[in-house]
Design a protein around this motif. Structure first.
Motif, short mmCIF file in Angstrom:
data_model
loop_
_atom_site.label_atom_id
_atom_site.label_comp_id
_atom_site.label_asym_id
_atom_site.label_seq_id
_atom_site.Cartn_x
_atom_site.Cartn_y
_atom_site.Cartn_z
N SER A 162 3.18 85.21 -100.41
CA SER A 162 3.09 85.13 -102.00
C SER A 162 2.57 85.84 -102.88
CB SER A 162 1.26 84.26 -101.69
OG SER A 162 0.29 84.15 -102.63
N SER A 163 3.00 85.70 -103.69
CA SER A 163 2.93 86.41 -105.59
C SER A 163 1.18 85.94 -105.21
CB SER A 163 3.84 86.17 -106.49
OG SER A 163 3.22 84.86 -106.78
N MET A 164 0.55 85.72 -104.63
CA MET A 164 -0.98 85.53 -105.40
C MET A 164 -1.85 87.01 -104.87
SD MET A 164 -1.54 82.67 -106.71
CE MET A 164 -0.36 82.76 -107.39
N HIS A 165 -2.99 87.28 -106.05
CA HIS A 165 -3.57 88.36 -105.70
C HIS A 165 -4.98 87.95 -105.47
CE1 HIS A 165 -1.09 90.95 -108.83
NE2 HIS A 165 -0.76 89.63 -109.40
N ILE A 166 -5.37 88.97 -104.49
CA ILE A 166 -6.95 89.06 -103.74
C ILE A 166 -8.12 89.36 -105.32
CG2 ILE A 166 -8.53 89.41 -102.30
CD1 ILE A 166 -6.40 90.22 -100.62
N CYS A 167 -8.99 87.76 -106.00
CA CYS A 167 -9.48 88.52 -106.58
C CYS A 167 -11.67 88.69 -106.45
CB CYS A 167 -9.98 86.79 -108.02
SG CYS A 167 -7.84 86.64 -108.57
N GLY A 168 -11.40 88.11 -105.13
CA GLY A 168 -12.67 88.41 -105.11
C GLY A 168 -13.05 87.99 -103.12
N GLU A 169 -14.46 88.65 -102.32
CA GLU A 169 -14.52 88.00 -101.61
C GLU A 169 -15.98 87.52 -101.01
OE1 GLU A 169 -14.44 92.37 -98.93
OE2 GLU A 169 -16.47 92.98 -99.98
N VAL A 170 -15.80 86.63 -100.14
CA VAL A 170 -17.81 86.28 -99.78
C VAL A 170 -17.46 86.43 -97.81
CG1 VAL A 170 -18.61 84.53 -99.84
CG2 VAL A 170 -16.86 84.52 -101.67
N VAL A 171 -18.48 87.01 -97.50
CA VAL A 171 -18.69 87.37 -96.76
C VAL A 171 -19.86 86.24 -96.15
CG1 VAL A 171 -19.76 89.01 -95.00
CG2 VAL A 171 -18.40 89.53 -95.94
#
Length: 363
Positions: A162-171
């Motif tokens: 994929s060319s998608m970016h990681i923009c954040g995370e949730v725990v």
């Protein structure tokens, strides 16, 4: 002392006054959000309204200013919903998540984006990626690791293509409950539905309380909750959202074997995220098959004192017994020391791909 209310009626009047002031200030904030939208659109017709780094900074600031009696996380959740509602006035955020409705992934999506976001369930992780890539939604939410069961390999594999970016995370703290329907005969439960990972996370409890019940794995905990509505002898293991959605009753709460059970989810999108000051970076690296390859990969991080938070290995699709490494570390690609490390890793590896720099999870 005379200004302090001394009876119930005075206290209620004071609460009414405070509520009116809170409402006035929320409305004023919402008007500011609308003005922000107009300014952005005047400068750029394709402006992006949701800014992960800005939201992270606002939430951390508010939580740091909090002096109680509400705890900081509760205050953060309140402001998350205010920000979500104000953002919806600018432009509602559309979010795809691993469904069906009522899953922990939907709960993570709403925790991150707030209840005003438009959340859309997808049947598989690669469908979440496709919806974001196609522009049908603004962002996607996918699970990446559980503290008990480890990484979600399907998510890692999807990033490789994929060319998608990681923009954040949730725990998200994961709490499992044993649920029954109104027609369930509780003394005759002989079948329990759930996702395979949930069974694994509740194995000891099930062995102790329902050792003879058939354990039937299904595609999601929400599906398990749906199935028991028509079976008088069945129960389901699922979370709060599924219980509420299907109007089920909890006959045992928090049955997970480990009280610290949690799952980390990633937010994927098209945009790169600027620094917020408390960032994390994820990358995937393919190494040449030679002695000392792993040492060569990790040595620059050690020398530049970059804090690694996760290292996972997946088989490479380009050759037998070749591997790629998924790495998470604290820092942002725009920091000079991080850029120096990535330059060195790029020279030592066969291939390197930065998946994204993004704010560390706040709530």
């Amino acid at each position: 002392m005379s200004d302090i209310p001394i009876n119930l009626d005075e206290l209620r009047q004071r609460i009414d006054q405070i509520d009116g002031e809170i409402l006035r200030l929320i409305s004023e904030r919402a008007e500011c959000a609308q003005q922000v939208a107009r300014v952005k659109l005047a400068e750029d017709a394709g402006a992006v309204f949701y800014r992960p780094e800005r939201e992270s900074q606002v939430l951390r600031r508010i939580m740091a200013l909090n002096q109680g009696p509400l705890d900081a996380e509760e205050v953060g959740r309140l402001f998350r919903e205010i920000m979500s509602a104000c953002l919806a006035l600018e432009q509602p955020v559309k979010v795809a998540y691993l469904g069906p409705e009522g899953t922990f992934t939907q709960q993570a999506a709403l925790k991150h984006f707030g209840e005003s976001a438009v959340s859309l369930p997808m049947a598989a992780i690669d469908e979440v990626f496709r919806e974001v890539e196609a522009g049908a939604v603004n962002y996607g939410v996918v699970p990446v690791e559980n503290s008990t069961e480890g990484v979600v390999n399907h998510t890692l594999d999807s990033f490789m293509d994929s060319s998608m970016h990681i923009c954040g995370e949730v725990v998200l703290r994961i709490h499992h409950h044993l649920l029954v329907a109104s027609t369930t005969r509780r003394d005759k439960i002989s079948r329990i539905y759930s996702h395979p990972q949930s069974f694994a996370q509740c194995r000891k409890w099930l062995d102790a309380h329902y050792p003879h019940a058939e354990r039937v794995p299904v595609s999601s905990n929400a599906e398990a909750a749906r199935l028991i509505k028509s079976e008088w002898h069945s129960a389901a293991i699922a979370g709060d959202m599924a219980a509420k959605l299907y109007e089920l009753e909890k006959i045992a709460e928090k049955i997970e074997d480990r009280p610290d059970n949690s799952t980390r989810f990633l937010i994927i999108g098209h945009e790169s995220v600027p620094m917020c000051g408390d960032d994390k970076t994820s990358l995937v690296v393919a190494m040449r098959n030679q002695p000392g390859a792993l040492h060569d990969l990790l040595e620059p991080f050690h020398r530049h004192q970059i804090d690694l938070t996760r290292l996972e290995t997946r088989p490479s699709r380009s050759g037998v017994w070749n591997y790629v490494f998924f790495i998470d570390f604290k820092g942002h690609v725009d920091q000079p020391e991080v850029a120096a490390v990535l330059d060195e890793v790029s020279l030592r590896s066969a291939e390197m791909k930065v998946l994204g720099s993004y704010p560390q999870g706040v709530l």
